[in-house]
Enzyme design. Structure first.
Site, PDB file in Angstrom:
ATOM      1  N   ARG A  58      38.376  30.827  31.821  1.00  0.00           N
ATOM      2  CA  ARG A  58      38.596  30.461  30.429  1.00  0.00           C
ATOM      3  C   ARG A  58      37.345  30.685  29.589  1.00  0.00           C
ATOM      4  NH1 ARG A  58      38.731  25.781  29.301  1.00  0.00           N
ATOM      5  NH2 ARG A  58      38.015  24.803  31.250  1.00  0.00           N
ATOM      6  N   LYS A 194      46.948  26.941  29.525  1.00  0.00           N
ATOM      7  CA  LYS A 194      46.102  25.867  29.024  1.00  0.00           C
ATOM      8  C   LYS A 194      46.322  25.640  27.530  1.00  0.00           C
ATOM      9  CE  LYS A 194      44.249  24.506  32.808  1.00  0.00           C
ATOM     10  NZ  LYS A 194      44.726  23.227  33.389  1.00  0.00           N
ATOM     11  N   HIS A 213      46.269  15.821  33.320  1.00  0.00           N
ATOM     12  CA  HIS A 213      45.784  16.985  34.065  1.00  0.00           C
ATOM     13  C   HIS A 213      45.719  16.584  35.534  1.00  0.00           C
ATOM     14  CE1 HIS A 213      42.410  20.169  34.772  1.00  0.00           C
ATOM     15  NE2 HIS A 213      43.603  20.655  35.032  1.00  0.00           N
ATOM     16  N   SER A 232      39.546  21.893  37.546  1.00  0.00           N
ATOM     17  CA  SER A 232      39.765  23.085  38.359  1.00  0.00           C
ATOM     18  C   SER A 232      38.743  23.149  39.490  1.00  0.00           C
ATOM     19  CB  SER A 232      39.647  24.327  37.481  1.00  0.00           C
ATOM     20  OG  SER A 232      39.804  25.500  38.239  1.00  0.00           O
ATOM     21  N   LYS A 236      43.275  19.784  43.416  1.00  0.00           N
ATOM     22  CA  LYS A 236      44.589  19.279  42.988  1.00  0.00           C
ATOM     23  C   LYS A 236      45.723  20.030  43.657  1.00  0.00           C
ATOM     24  CE  LYS A 236      44.494  19.865  38.598  1.00  0.00           C
ATOM     25  NZ  LYS A 236      43.348  20.783  38.662  1.00  0.00           N
ATOM     26  N   THR A 237      45.676  21.353  43.566  1.00  0.00           N
ATOM     27  CA  THR A 237      46.753  22.163  44.128  1.00  0.00           C
ATOM     28  C   THR A 237      46.779  22.068  45.646  1.00  0.00           C
ATOM     29  OG1 THR A 237      46.647  23.704  42.268  1.00  0.00           O
ATOM     30  CG2 THR A 237      47.688  24.495  44.284  1.00  0.00           C
ATOM     31  N   ASP A 251      49.495  20.853  38.512  1.00  0.00           N
ATOM     32  CA  ASP A 251      48.426  20.855  37.519  1.00  0.00           C
ATOM     33  C   ASP A 251      48.656  19.988  36.289  1.00  0.00           C
ATOM     34  OD1 ASP A 251      45.831  21.838  36.840  1.00  0.00           O
ATOM     35  OD2 ASP A 251      46.733  23.188  35.385  1.00  0.00           O
ATOM     36  N   ARG A 316      42.953  33.707  41.815  1.00  0.00           N
ATOM     37  CA  ARG A 316      44.125  32.858  41.549  1.00  0.00           C
ATOM     38  C   ARG A 316      45.427  33.492  42.023  1.00  0.00           C
ATOM     39  NH1 ARG A 316      43.417  27.555  39.291  1.00  0.00           N
ATOM     40  NH2 ARG A 316      41.350  27.540  38.344  1.00  0.00           N
TER      41      ARG A 316
END
Length: 525
Positions: A58, A194, A213, A232, A236-237, A251, A316
């Site tokens: 980002r 996002k 988030h 990130s 989390k994933t 997410d 990703r």
């Protein structure tokens, strides 16, 4: 004269200039178009492999919100929410329309939010076929009569900073009045998801819904819901992709009076270091229809090389929830029983797991500490200490206290247990220590979920005041006590105090919190 209705103007402009527009193509058609247009190539798994060029993460310094009558007093303006004028937005919008006039475009109609009562209908218009495939996999597919929000993503369109009020040729601009997101000058697909998350972070609290988030899963038998907050790269994933539980989403979620629901229709998993043994659900999800970003190929075999960070550490995979066995569809569940705050501590001083009081939970939610990992943002090449309030500050248009207050009320109402989990380093800081093994973290998460930690023995960390378990089956006792993993005790104490001071310095900005919450932070002697 300003743009009175962006959606209608867009339709009139397109009808007049008649660019080639492909509406809601199938996954197979978008894959075929991406390959034919040389935007990507098929891999041995059937996934589409793409690269994003200069931008592999980002660009937060290039993100703006239009400052108008609606947002002037509602948005928390600052570094995360930079203002841009209505005039500059209108100029950029006209540039986008002119740019699109002779382009072949791909259009996706769908929604964000699995709860029909609060979902947002969206239209995504792309210059690249693979970007449209990404949108199909990350958002929820649905018929849209008239979109509530339109995302226009044109990597080839660049801004003129002097004329357009931007910081560079790259721009991500949200207009809540015109209900349009403009993205240009970057091919990083994550900007689309996002941006919509930021839109929902603005709109949902107005409906009494807490946007979060976090990832979420639910026990197959007990029906117990768990949330995993974190920026990130904190896991989390990975941690929500548990074969013993059902995935809700990886997410972004909303928490309403009825429970938790996913804001997306897919997952956007980091791939660096991915192996079948460690993360089987993500590994098996990389098949036809999945979009791979910036994953390298082995120079000899031409096969995917998930160990390589040659292009970026932020590799990703974007895939739909249907690629995960037993994922809950529609992706909704009840109120959470357990919440995990994930942090990748580059100082190597936080315990791998600790139980939080309600006040500590509010303190760490507002702090949102982690180490920003390499590749997640432009210019980040190694871990950097960061505090991202509510674990999502770059995507929160409103004041953080609004989200924190909502969470506090829900924690109390639903009697939720909260744990702080360090998925970062132990035995020393980044570059000296080692990252906490994933299988140990999974074991600790499981113990918290099945209730084993509720009745165990805890010690209070002398610096951070956290309740740390003294024993857990399958976990080396030494690992539970961070200072015992360091060879130099004095170096550990120095580093722990350094991080504690960072916490205190950051928390000074929260002047309106209660004294009980303020005192729930680290202890500085």
């Amino acid at each position: 004269m300003g743009i009175l209705n962006s959606v209608n103007l867009l339709e009139r402009y397109m009808n007049k200039h008649k660019p080639v527009m492909h509406h809601n193509l199938s996954i197979a058609e978008l894959v075929q178009a991406s390959v034919w247009r040389k935007e990507g190539s098929l891999t041995e798994t059937g996934a589409l492999l793409t690269t994003t060029g200069e931008f592999t993460g980002r660009s937060p310094k290039d993100r703006f919100i239009v400052k108008d009558e609606q947002t002037v007093n509602q948005v928390a303006w600052g570094k995360a929410n930079q203002p841009i004028s209505k005039q500059h937005f209108d100029s950029l919008y006209q540039k986008a329309l002119t740019y699109m006039a002779d382009k072949e475009l791909f259009v996706f109609d769908g929604q964000a939010g699995a709860d029909k009562h609060s979902s947002l209908s969206i239209r995504v218009i792309n210059e690249y076929a693979w970007h449209n495939l990404f949108a199909q996999q990350l958002f929820i597919r649905d018929t849209v009569i008239e979109p509530e929000f339109t995302v226009i993503c044109l990597p080839g369109l660049k801004a003129d900073p002097q004329l357009d009020g931007t910081n560079s040729e790259t721009f991500i601009v949200l207009s809540f009045e015109k209900k349009v997101v403009l993205i240009g000058g970057t091919a990083y697909a994550g900007e689309m998801k996002k941006s919509i998350f930021s839109v929902l972070n603005y709109l949902l609290p107005l409906k009494g819904i807490l946007p979060m988030h976090c990832s979420a899963n639910v026990g197959k038998e007990k029906g117990d819901t768990a949330l995993f907050f974190g920026l990130s790269g904190t896991g989390k994933t990975t941690l929500s992709a548990d074969e013993s539980r059902q995935l809700i989403g990886d997410d972004e979620h909303g928490w309403s009076d009825n429970g938790v629901f996913n804001l997306e229709g897919g997952c956007y998993a980091k791939c660096i270091g991915l192996t079948k043994d460690k993360e089987p659900q993500i590994w098996n999800a990389i098949k036809f229809g999945t979009v791979l970003e910036n994953v390298d190929r082995d120079a000899n075999t031409n096969e995917l090389d998930f160990t390589s960070g040659r292009l970026t550490e932020n590799t990703r995979a974007a895939y739909p929830l249907t690629h995960i066995p037993d994922a809950v569809l529609p992706s909704k569940t009840g109120h959470p029983n357990v919440i995990f705050f994930l942090t990748a501590d580059a100082f190597g001083v936080l315990p791998p797991i600790s139980k939080l009081t309600k006040e500590q939970a509010m303190y760490h939610f507002l702090s949102g500490y982690t180490s920003k990992l390499a590749g997640t943002e432009r210019g980040v090449t190694e871990p950097e200490v960061t505090f991202s309030t509510c674990f999502g500050e770059p995507f929160l248009p409103q004041d953080p206290s609004i989200y924190a207050t909502m969470l506090g009320k829900k924690l109390e109402k639903h009697d939720v247990e909260v744990y702080l989990v360090n998925t970062g380093w132990t035995g020393g800081p980044y570059g000296v220590g080692e990252r906490i093994p994933l299988h140990f973290t999974r074991t600790m998460i499981s113990a918290a979920l099945n209730g084993d930690l509720q009745y165990g023995t805890f010690r209070i960390d002398p610096v951070f005041g956290l309740a740390v378990p003294t024993y857990m089956p399958g976990i080396p006792d030494k690992l539970l006590i961070p200072e015992e993993t360091w060879e130099d005790e004095i170096a550990f104490e120095r580093k722990a105090k350094e991080l504690a001071n960072h916490f205190h310095d950051n928390f000074r900005r929260f002047s309106s919190v209660s004294e009980a919450v303020r005192q729930a932070g680290p202890i500085i002697s």
